[in-house]
Design a protein around this motif. Structure first.
Motif, PDB file in Angstrom:
ATOM      1  N   UNK A  40      13.014  -0.527   6.536  1.00 57.22           N
ATOM      2  CA  UNK A  40      12.632  -0.951   5.459  1.00 57.22           C
ATOM      3  C   UNK A  40      12.165  -2.827   5.667  1.00 57.22           C
ATOM      4  N   UNK A  41      12.683  -3.261   6.604  1.00 56.60           N
ATOM      5  CA  UNK A  41      12.366  -4.483   7.251  1.00 56.60           C
ATOM      6  C   UNK A  41      11.030  -4.799   7.606  1.00 56.60           C
ATOM      7  N   UNK A  42      10.629  -3.820   8.479  1.00 52.98           N
ATOM      8  CA  UNK A  42       9.292  -3.657   8.715  1.00 52.98           C
ATOM      9  C   UNK A  42       8.258  -3.492   7.736  1.00 52.98           C
TER      10      UNK A  42
ATOM     11  N   UNK B  88       9.474   1.787  -4.279  1.00 54.26           N
ATOM     12  CA  UNK B  88      10.179   0.840  -3.885  1.00 54.26           C
ATOM     13  C   UNK B  88      10.020   0.491  -2.228  1.00 54.26           C
ATOM     14  N   UNK B  89      10.111  -0.358  -1.828  1.00 60.31           N
ATOM     15  CA  UNK B  89       9.992  -0.628  -0.504  1.00 60.31           C
ATOM     16  C   UNK B  89      11.038   0.200   0.497  1.00 60.31           C
ATOM     17  N   UNK B  90      12.144   0.644  -0.080  1.00 56.54           N
ATOM     18  CA  UNK B  90      12.935   1.659   0.564  1.00 56.54           C
ATOM     19  C   UNK B  90      12.279   3.029   0.620  1.00 56.54           C
ATOM     20  N   UNK B  91      11.659   3.272  -0.476  1.00 54.83           N
ATOM     21  CA  UNK B  91      10.944   4.799  -0.549  1.00 54.83           C
ATOM     22  C   UNK B  91       9.797   4.602   0.519  1.00 54.83           C
ATOM     23  N   UNK B  92       9.041   3.568   0.216  1.00 60.69           N
ATOM     24  CA  UNK B  92       7.847   3.561   1.260  1.00 60.69           C
ATOM     25  C   UNK B  92       8.136   3.707   2.654  1.00 60.69           C
TER      26      UNK B  92
ATOM     27  N   UNK C  76       4.598  -5.005   2.772  1.00 57.74           N
ATOM     28  CA  UNK C  76       4.341  -4.975   1.171  1.00 57.74           C
ATOM     29  C   UNK C  76       4.138  -6.304   0.576  1.00 57.74           C
ATOM     30  N   UNK C  77       4.923  -7.297   1.174  1.00 56.51           N
ATOM     31  CA  UNK C  77       4.633  -8.760   0.615  1.00 56.51           C
ATOM     32  C   UNK C  77       3.387  -9.037   1.154  1.00 56.51           C
ATOM     33  N   UNK C  78       2.748  -8.843   1.908  1.00 59.43           N
ATOM     34  CA  UNK C  78       1.379  -8.871   2.348  1.00 59.43           C
ATOM     35  C   UNK C  78       0.147  -8.597   1.347  1.00 59.43           C
ATOM     36  N   UNK C  79       0.410  -7.255   1.150  1.00 58.60           N
ATOM     37  CA  UNK C  79      -0.301  -6.618   0.108  1.00 58.60           C
ATOM     38  C   UNK C  79      -0.016  -7.094  -1.315  1.00 58.60           C
ATOM     39  N   UNK C  80       1.135  -7.511  -1.741  1.00 58.96           N
ATOM     40  CA  UNK C  80       1.427  -8.210  -3.100  1.00 58.96           C
ATOM     41  C   UNK C  80       0.884  -9.416  -2.979  1.00 58.96           C
ATOM     42  N   UNK C  81       0.905 -10.325  -1.940  1.00 63.20           N
ATOM     43  CA  UNK C  81       0.305 -11.609  -1.953  1.00 63.20           C
ATOM     44  C   UNK C  81      -1.335 -11.684  -2.137  1.00 63.20           C
ATOM     45  N   UNK C  82      -1.811 -10.469  -1.844  1.00 66.11           N
ATOM     46  CA  UNK C  82      -3.285 -10.609  -1.770  1.00 66.11           C
ATOM     47  C   UNK C  82      -3.812  -9.912  -2.993  1.00 66.11           C
ATOM     48  N   UNK C  83      -2.935  -9.334  -3.722  1.00 67.98           N
ATOM     49  CA  UNK C  83      -3.282  -8.688  -5.039  1.00 67.98           C
ATOM     50  C   UNK C  83      -3.632  -7.264  -4.782  1.00 67.98           C
ATOM     51  N   UNK C  84      -3.345  -6.665  -3.738  1.00 73.83           N
ATOM     52  CA  UNK C  84      -3.396  -5.238  -3.511  1.00 73.83           C
ATOM     53  C   UNK C  84      -2.214  -4.235  -4.233  1.00 73.83           C
ATOM     54  N   UNK C  85      -1.246  -4.875  -4.207  1.00 76.48           N
ATOM     55  CA  UNK C  85       0.027  -4.381  -4.747  1.00 76.48           C
ATOM     56  C   UNK C  85       0.712  -5.083  -5.826  1.00 76.48           C
ATOM     57  N   UNK C  86       1.014  -4.403  -6.755  1.00 72.74           N
ATOM     58  CA  UNK C  86       1.702  -5.111  -7.897  1.00 72.74           C
ATOM     59  C   UNK C  86       3.122  -4.583  -8.126  1.00 72.74           C
ATOM     60  N   UNK C  87       3.967  -5.781  -8.350  1.00 69.89           N
ATOM     61  CA  UNK C  87       5.394  -5.086  -8.535  1.00 69.89           C
ATOM     62  C   UNK C  87       5.590  -4.931 -10.139  1.00 69.89           C
TER      63      UNK C  87
END
Length: 173
Positions: free
Chosen positions: A48-50, A36-40, A55-66
């Motif tokens: 966690x806000x930083x 999770x974002x908190x764990x990262x 995380x959102x950038x990596x999700x938006x570009x397909x490098x991370x998947x929820x």
């Protein structure tokens, strides 16, 4: 890092996402375990806000998947993220984005600082190569890394990282 000509050229957006040592470290943390974002944030010692921005950038570009949403210890909604492996399939150097190589070096240095000084097995070699020998070296390194990257992950194995850099040694000119 890509020595292999068969990798797809990264888009500018993908290259920008990977031109951050912090984002590269997030991908490494989420390589084989969804966090999770908190764990990262906790693992990286960040707010966690930083971390969420990255995380959102990596999700938006397909490098991370929820992954499937779960409930935390206090019942809060948590979304774990897992690296997709997409970064290994891209060549980021042709996208015209500065900082990709530097981000990889910074991520490597940040990660290796966490290692026990007796643990890393390192080698260093100086060579003189003509263009065909340099290409052969790059091809053979890419083949070896691609072979290991394509293998199923050993669930019982220890996590390891590999950093390879081939660069002109300007100190010997």
């Amino acid at each position: 890092m890509s020595f292999d000509k068969t990798r797809r050229p990264a888009t500018e957006q993908e290259a920008r996402a990977l031109a951050s040592a912090l984002r590269l470290r997030i991908l490494r943390l989420c390589l084989d375990r969804a966090l999770t974002n908190k764990e990262i944030a906790a693992r990286l010692g960040l707010n966690p806000a930083t971390t969420l921005h990255h995380v959102r950038t990596l999700v938006a570009t397909g490098f991370l998947a929820a992954q499937q949403e779960r409930r935390g210890t206090r019942g809060a909604r948590e979304v774990p993220y897992l690296a997709t492996g997409k970064s290994w399939t891209l060549d980021v150097y042709g996208a015209g984005v500065e900082g990709s190589g530097q981000a990889m070096i910074e991520a490597f240095l940040d990660e290796v600082r966490l290692a026990d000084p007796a643990e890393p097995r390192v080698s260093r070699l100086g060579l003189r190569l003509d263009k065909s020998q340099l290409q052969e070296l790059r091809d053979r390194v890419a083949e070896l890394l691609d072979d290991f990257a394509s293998r199923p992950r050993a669930s019982e194995g220890e996590p390891y990282s590999i950093f390879v850099a081939v660069y002109p040694d300007r100190s010997r000119e």
